[in-house]
Each structure stands twice: as structure tokens, then as C-alpha cells.
Scaffold this motif. Structure first.
Motif, PDB file in Angstrom:
ATOM      1  N   UNK A   1      16.777  48.840  20.701  1.00 21.89           N
ATOM      2  CA  UNK A   1      17.973  48.340  20.555  1.00 21.89           C
ATOM      3  C   UNK A   1      17.900  46.679  21.089  1.00 21.89           C
ATOM      4  N   UNK A   2      18.537  46.176  20.198  1.00 26.28           N
ATOM      5  CA  UNK A   2      18.528  44.650  20.223  1.00 26.28           C
ATOM      6  C   UNK A   2      20.017  44.251  20.753  1.00 26.28           C
ATOM      7  N   UNK A   3      20.015  42.852  21.248  1.00 25.06           N
ATOM      8  CA  UNK A   3      21.477  42.661  22.089  1.00 25.06           C
ATOM      9  C   UNK A   3      21.556  41.358  21.658  1.00 25.06           C
ATOM     10  N   UNK A   4      22.849  40.784  21.791  1.00 28.01           N
ATOM     11  CA  UNK A   4      23.205  39.289  21.429  1.00 28.01           C
ATOM     12  C   UNK A   4      24.579  39.117  21.978  1.00 28.01           C
ATOM     13  N   UNK A   5      24.979  37.979  22.493  1.00 30.62           N
ATOM     14  CA  UNK A   5      26.352  37.568  22.978  1.00 30.62           C
ATOM     15  C   UNK A   5      26.657  36.224  22.036  1.00 30.62           C
ATOM     16  N   UNK A   6      27.817  36.637  21.723  1.00 31.74           N
ATOM     17  CA  UNK A   6      28.307  35.518  20.713  1.00 31.74           C
ATOM     18  C   UNK A   6      29.702  34.850  21.655  1.00 31.74           C
ATOM     19  N   UNK A   7      29.703  33.544  21.532  1.00 36.22           N
ATOM     20  CA  UNK A   7      30.931  32.975  22.393  1.00 36.22           C
ATOM     21  C   UNK A   7      31.720  32.344  21.419  1.00 36.22           C
ATOM     22  N   UNK A   8      33.335  32.527  21.877  1.00 37.01           N
ATOM     23  CA  UNK A   8      34.175  32.067  20.780  1.00 37.01           C
ATOM     24  C   UNK A   8      35.235  31.598  21.421  1.00 37.01           C
ATOM     25  N   UNK A   9      35.833  30.444  20.880  1.00 38.07           N
ATOM     26  CA  UNK A   9      36.807  29.700  21.702  1.00 38.07           C
ATOM     27  C   UNK A   9      38.454  29.806  21.148  1.00 38.07           C
ATOM     28  N   UNK A  10      38.459  30.820  20.377  1.00 31.99           N
ATOM     29  CA  UNK A  10      39.753  31.091  19.483  1.00 31.99           C
ATOM     30  C   UNK A  10      40.745  31.706  20.556  1.00 31.99           C
ATOM     31  N   UNK A  11      41.944  31.415  20.304  1.00 34.40           N
ATOM     32  CA  UNK A  11      43.036  32.169  21.166  1.00 34.40           C
ATOM     33  C   UNK A  11      43.171  33.494  21.240  1.00 34.40           C
ATOM     34  N   UNK A  12      43.743  34.050  22.151  1.00 37.62           N
ATOM     35  CA  UNK A  12      43.923  35.445  22.349  1.00 37.62           C
ATOM     36  C   UNK A  12      44.549  35.984  21.054  1.00 37.62           C
ATOM     37  N   UNK A  13      44.313  37.554  20.661  1.00 31.78           N
ATOM     38  CA  UNK A  13      44.849  37.858  19.441  1.00 31.78           C
ATOM     39  C   UNK A  13      44.015  37.587  18.204  1.00 31.78           C
TER      40      UNK A  13
END
Length: 330
Positions: A289-301
């Protein structure tokens, strides 16, 4: 002044020459010498379901042509009401009158403009005008499914509830509605699927006021590979967990890597159908099993669809995983 002698051909030779030139011209210009005059096949399996008091959902099976189907035409009695592209086999016809009977037929069309014969006419009666209905149905639950060979699947779910009544269930594959059944049914038979393909299905309930529920749980199905075709190379078991770090959202992805007989050096990650990044391991690629963290700066919703595919040991890209939908909420 002495001119150049001209020898006039025999009449039959001249006619033969003219015919040859005409044939060549017609062929070069796409004329009747190479014209497609063969009709496509007539669409089968046409159904018409009253979705509400003012709309009817029409579906049909794909037709065939000696070259290619260009689209379909949907008729209410003898009036054409919609034209749809070849890849689409369903349509909603709206603007109808409540408690009224209609008949629908479908004709296929090829690129040369040849129309098939009309399909069998299917009768349907729109629903009565609903009472005031301000609440959408609840979401269907316990969605489950099985792949039936390489080109079909069966879905089942637990019925939704509505203050007035559920009139239909809509089946979605990723973000596209592909099938509908009446509100009295909790099973759907899906056909015309592709062999060796991962599908993600959800179901929504709809009431007579055309209000839809939220999505059911998602079920992933993989159709059997065609005889002689290689096994699927899609990552499986994709999961997402939404979090927050500072002022940004995080999406922790995890998945089971496909068995390829070698090391998978990288993955392509897609958001809303577009490649957003290539995941390359800094050291030894993980096993299992592999993992990755994606970071996003978009607004809630903000809503995203997420899927990925592996770079195979031979350097080509493999099959896509099932798609997941994430909504950025803290």
C-alpha cells in the motif's frame, strides 16, 4: 496557317473516357462513387420513464453502422425533440404536460446522414402534478454490485425515503449519469461496459419535483478482461482523508499498488480529469500500500474528483484507478 492535326476519338471511346473522368472526379470529391448509402441499425431496447410531471427519461442500446454511428435522434410521436452524440444513449425530454400520454422513438444516424428506421414506439404517461414538496429524498444506502463478465454489472441498494415519494433512481459513473430506474426498483442492470475497466458507481434518488438526493456510498467494480487481454494495471482501494494544516487543506491518499512483476517508479495524479502532479518516490519505492499527501489552498466547499495511474516497469502508463470525490471541509 497550318494547324496541328487533331484526331477525334470514336464515339464509344469518347463516352468511355468521359465516364472514367467523371468516376475519378466523383471519387476524388467524395461523390456517389464512394458514398455511404447504408443505413445504420435501428436502436433496440428503447425505454421511456416518467421522471416527473413534466419530463421523461428515454434510454436505448447502442446501434451499429458499417462505418460509424454519428449520433441519435429522439422523436415524440413524429416530432424530433432532441439530437444527441454517438457516445450518449439516454436523454431527458422536458417541457411536457402532467398526466399526459406520449410515445417516443429513437433513430440512429451516421456521418453520411443516413437515418435508421425508427425504433419501436414506447408509450409513457407523465406523472400527476405533485403536491408542494420542499424536501429532497434521503440518499440510497448499502449500494453493492457485481461485475457480470466483461461488459455488464448489477447494482443493488436500500431504498431512499421522501416526504412525498421517490419517483426514480439515477446511476452515476464517476460524475456522469448513465442509467435510471423507476422509484419502485432498487436494482439496476448496466450494459455496454468496457472489458478490464475499473468503474466507480453511485446512486441518487429523485422525487416528482425533480429534487435529487445526495450520493449513496460508492461501489467500485472491475469488469473481466477480454479473452487474451492482459490483466488490469489499475491501482485499487483508493481512499481519501481530508484534513487541515494551517490555512490549507490536506488530502491524504492511500491505495493498493497493482501487481506488475516489477517496481513502480511513479504515479500520475489527476484532479477533475486533468493531471496535476507526478508522484516520484524520493528513495526506494514502497511495496504494497502506497500513500501520498496532497495540499490544496482552495476555499471550503471546493469539490474535486481524484484518480491516479501507475508508471509501469516498461515505461508506459497503466490503467486508471477508480475515481474518488472529495469536498474540502474542515
Amino acid at each position: 496557317m497550318e494547324g496541328t492535326p487533331v484526331q477525334r476519338p470514336h464515339v464509344s471511346s469518347a463516352l468511355a473516357c468521359s465516364a472514367a473522368l467523371l468516376l475519378a472526379a466523383l471519387t476524388a470529391c467524395g461523390g456517389t462513387a464512394d458514398a455511404d448509402t447504408q443505413r445504420p441499425s435501428t436502436p433496440k431496447g428503447v425505454t421511456a420513464q416518467a421522471s416527473s410531471s413534466t419530463s421523461v427519461h428515454v434510454m436505448w442500446e447502442p446501434a451499429a453502422d458499417n462505418r460509424a454511428i454519428a449520433g441519435y435522434e429522439v422523436y415524440r410521436a413524429k416530432t424530433k425533440v432532441r439530437s444527441v452524440p454517438a457516445a450518449k444513449h439516454m436523454i431527458d425530454v422536458s417541457g411536457l404536460t402532467a398526466s399526459t400520454g406520449y410515445t417516443f422513438t429513437v433513430r440512429s444516424k451516421d456521418a453520411a446522414g443516413n437515418l435508421s428506421a425508427p425504433s419501436t414506439a414506447v408509450p409513457v404517461t407523465t406523472q400527476a402534478t405533485p403536491p408542494e414538496d420542499d424536501e429532497p429524498p434521503t440518499a440510497p444506502t448499502k449500494l453493492a454490485g457485481t461485475a457480470d463478465g466483461s461488459r455488464a454489472a448489477t447494482l443493488t441498494w436500500k431504498a431512499a425515503e421522501d416526504d412525498v415519494g421517490v419517483t426514480s433512481y439515477d446511476v452515476y459513473q464517476e460524475d456522469s449519469r448513465i442509467h435510471s430506474v423507476p422509484g419502485t426498483e432498487t436494482t439496476a442492470e448496466l450494459t455496454a461496459l468496457r472489458p478490464g475497466t475499473v468503474y466507480s458507481f453511485t446512486v441518487r434518488a429523485r422525487d416528482a419535483s425533480d429534487k435529487s438526493s445526495s450520493d449513496s456510498n460508492t461501489v467500485d467494480l472491475t469488469t473481466a478482461s477480454a479473452p487474451g487481454a492482459p490483466a488490469s494495471t489499475a491501482p485499487t482501494g483508493l481512499r481519501t482523508v481530508i484534513g487541515k494544516e494551517g490555512g490549507e487543506f490536506t488530502v491524504d491518499l492511500s491505495w493498493d499498488q497493482p501487481k506488475t512483476g516489477g517496481v513502480i517508479p511513479a504515479y500520475e495524479l489527476y484532479l477533475n480529469g486533468k493531471q496535476t502532479t507526478t508522484i516520484v518516490w524520493g528513495g526506494t519505492p514502497p511495496k504494497g500500500r502506497a500513500t501520498y499527501r496532497l495540499t490544496l489552498a482552495d476555499p471550503p466547499g471546493t469539490r474535486y474528483s481524484v484518480k491516479l495511474r501507475a508508471k509501469l516497469p516498461d515505461g508506459t502508463w497503466g490503467d486508471f484507478s477508480a475515481q474518488r470525490t472529495v469536498v474540502l471541509e474542515s
